[in-house]
Design a protein around this motif. Structure first.
Motif, PDB file in Angstrom:
ATOM      1  N   ALA A   1     -70.046  53.625  17.211  1.00 16.66           N
ATOM      2  CA  ALA A   1     -70.192  55.004  16.749  1.00 16.66           C
ATOM      3  C   ALA A   1     -70.455  55.047  15.240  1.00 16.66           C
ATOM      4  N   ALA A   2     -69.770  54.215  14.486  1.00 17.40           N
ATOM      5  CA  ALA A   2     -69.976  54.183  13.034  1.00 17.40           C
ATOM      6  C   ALA A   2     -71.367  53.672  12.686  1.00 17.40           C
ATOM      7  N   MET A   3     -71.842  52.640  13.415  1.00 18.32           N
ATOM      8  CA  MET A   3     -73.192  52.132  13.169  1.00 18.32           C
ATOM      9  C   MET A   3     -74.227  53.195  13.498  1.00 18.32           C
ATOM     10  N   SER A   4     -74.022  53.901  14.579  1.00 16.20           N
ATOM     11  CA  SER A   4     -74.948  54.959  14.972  1.00 16.20           C
ATOM     12  C   SER A   4     -75.004  56.044  13.915  1.00 16.20           C
ATOM     13  N   ASP A   5     -73.843  56.428  13.410  1.00 17.93           N
ATOM     14  CA  ASP A   5     -73.792  57.457  12.376  1.00 17.93           C
ATOM     15  C   ASP A   5     -74.520  57.006  11.111  1.00 17.93           C
TER      16      ASP A   5
ATOM     17  N   GLU B   1     -69.128  40.937  22.043  1.00 13.34           N
ATOM     18  CA  GLU B   1     -70.328  40.139  21.748  1.00 13.34           C
ATOM     19  C   GLU B   1     -71.562  41.023  21.656  1.00 13.34           C
ATOM     20  N   ALA B   2     -71.654  42.023  22.518  1.00 16.33           N
ATOM     21  CA  ALA B   2     -72.786  42.952  22.462  1.00 16.33           C
ATOM     22  C   ALA B   2     -72.759  43.742  21.159  1.00 16.33           C
ATOM     23  N   VAL B   3     -71.566  44.100  20.707  1.00 19.85           N
ATOM     24  CA  VAL B   3     -71.448  44.822  19.440  1.00 19.85           C
ATOM     25  C   VAL B   3     -71.866  43.921  18.280  1.00 19.85           C
ATOM     26  N   ALA B   4     -71.514  42.649  18.336  1.00 17.07           N
ATOM     27  CA  ALA B   4     -71.902  41.710  17.272  1.00 17.07           C
ATOM     28  C   ALA B   4     -73.420  41.542  17.234  1.00 17.07           C
ATOM     29  N   ARG B   5     -74.059  41.454  18.408  1.00 16.73           N
ATOM     30  CA  ARG B   5     -75.519  41.356  18.442  1.00 16.73           C
ATOM     31  C   ARG B   5     -76.162  42.645  17.921  1.00 16.73           C
ATOM     32  N   LEU B   6     -75.585  43.774  18.301  1.00  7.92           N
ATOM     33  CA  LEU B   6     -76.095  45.058  17.820  1.00  7.92           C
ATOM     34  C   LEU B   6     -75.937  45.165  16.308  1.00  7.92           C
ATOM     35  N   ARG B   7     -74.816  44.682  15.793  1.00  6.40           N
ATOM     36  CA  ARG B   7     -74.569  44.776  14.356  1.00  6.40           C
ATOM     37  C   ARG B   7     -75.657  44.060  13.560  1.00  6.40           C
ATOM     38  N   ALA B   8     -76.075  42.903  14.020  1.00  6.01           N
ATOM     39  CA  ALA B   8     -77.111  42.155  13.292  1.00  6.01           C
ATOM     40  C   ALA B   8     -78.422  42.931  13.261  1.00  6.01           C
TER      41      ALA B   8
ATOM     42  N   ALA C   1     -65.968  50.275  20.369  1.00  2.00           N
ATOM     43  CA  ALA C   1     -66.627  51.566  20.581  1.00  2.00           C
ATOM     44  C   ALA C   1     -66.707  52.346  19.270  1.00  2.00           C
ATOM     45  N   ALA C   2     -65.664  52.283  18.472  1.00  2.16           N
ATOM     46  CA  ALA C   2     -65.674  52.967  17.172  1.00  2.16           C
ATOM     47  C   ALA C   2     -66.671  52.308  16.227  1.00  2.16           C
ATOM     48  N   GLN C   3     -66.835  50.999  16.336  1.00  2.00           N
ATOM     49  CA  GLN C   3     -67.826  50.306  15.512  1.00  2.00           C
ATOM     50  C   GLN C   3     -69.233  50.759  15.876  1.00  2.00           C
TER      51      GLN C   3
ATOM     52  N   TRP D   1     -71.651  49.087   2.556  1.00  2.00           N
ATOM     53  CA  TRP D   1     -71.363  50.300   3.334  1.00  2.00           C
ATOM     54  C   TRP D   1     -71.407  49.995   4.820  1.00  2.00           C
ATOM     55  N   PHE D   2     -72.469  49.284   5.220  1.00  3.32           N
ATOM     56  CA  PHE D   2     -72.618  48.983   6.637  1.00  3.32           C
ATOM     57  C   PHE D   2     -71.505  48.068   7.119  1.00  3.32           C
ATOM     58  N   ASP D   3     -71.147  47.097   6.303  1.00  5.15           N
ATOM     59  CA  ASP D   3     -70.085  46.170   6.700  1.00  5.15           C
ATOM     60  C   ASP D   3     -68.738  46.868   6.805  1.00  5.15           C
ATOM     61  N   LEU D   4     -68.517  47.880   5.980  1.00  7.21           N
ATOM     62  CA  LEU D   4     -67.272  48.651   6.090  1.00  7.21           C
ATOM     63  C   LEU D   4     -67.207  49.397   7.414  1.00  7.21           C
ATOM     64  N   ALA D   5     -68.353  49.840   7.915  1.00 10.71           N
ATOM     65  CA  ALA D   5     -68.382  50.518   9.212  1.00 10.71           C
ATOM     66  C   ALA D   5     -68.015  49.555  10.328  1.00 10.71           C
ATOM     67  N   GLY D   6     -68.300  48.282  10.134  1.00 11.28           N
ATOM     68  CA  GLY D   6     -67.971  47.282  11.138  1.00 11.28           C
ATOM     69  C   GLY D   6     -66.498  46.945  11.203  1.00 11.28           C
ATOM     70  N   GLN D   7     -65.694  47.525  10.336  1.00 12.71           N
ATOM     71  CA  GLN D   7     -64.264  47.258  10.332  1.00 12.71           C
ATOM     72  C   GLN D   7     -63.482  48.309  11.104  1.00 12.71           C
ATOM     73  N   ALA D   8     -64.158  49.094  11.919  1.00 16.62           N
ATOM     74  CA  ALA D   8     -63.468  50.100  12.731  1.00 16.62           C
ATOM     75  C   ALA D   8     -62.528  49.404  13.709  1.00 16.62           C
TER      76      ALA D   8
END
Length: 150
Positions: free
Chosen positions: A72-76, A129-136, A68-70, A57-64
């Motif tokens: 927002a999806a992670m936050s949601d 890169e900041a989004v990738a660090r946040l994703r982890a 910025a949409a990624q 589920w989380f990885d699907l959110a990373g495909q925005a």
């Protein structure tokens, strides 16, 4: 016959019971241990399957489409997962929200890459890169929250 002439034979003990087949109590014990092992196996298998599903589920959110949409999806997803631990956690704002995500363990959200959750979904440009660090960091916290760990 006279009592004095009575000849007694030695006492003969019966043969010792064979070790096979075991007594019914041992069969019951083996069956109980087998059921416990089966229960533990199924419990672990189910937990791993749920963890994989949550991670998907989380990885699907990373495909925005945009970073910025990624964000927002992670936050949601983090807000939805937080409701599993605390029903009012999704109403937290700003620093209180980041402190909740830190969970008292680390400062990855309140002082690290997690600060991007505050306004990253609203920025026109977000560093990939900041989004990738946040994703982890967010993925690990999402899985903890979904598992019910504060």
């Amino acid at each position: 016959m006279k009592p004095a002439e009575l000849v007694l034979r030695d006492v003969h003990l019966p043969a010792a019971p064979a070790w096979w087949p075991p007594a019914p109590g041992w069969w019951a014990l083996v069956g109980l241990l087998g059921l416990i092992a089966l229960f533990l196996f199924l419990h672990q298998w189910r937990r791993r399957r749920r963890q994989r599903e949550w991670a998907r589920w989380f990885d699907l959110a990373g495909q925005a489409a945009t970073p910025a949409a990624q964000v927002a999806a992670m936050s949601d997803l983090l807000r939805r997962a937080a409701r599993r631990v605390d029903p009012h956690a999704d109403r937290l704002r700003e620093e209180d929200w980041l402190a909740f995500l830190d969970g008292g363990k680390t400062a990855a959200f309140s002082q690290g890459d997690g600060r991007l959750l505050l306004d990253g979904g609203y920025r026109p440009q977000v560093d990939a890169e900041a989004v990738a660090r946040l994703r982890a960091v967010a993925r690990a916290r999402f899985l903890e929250l979904m598992a019910g760990r504060r």
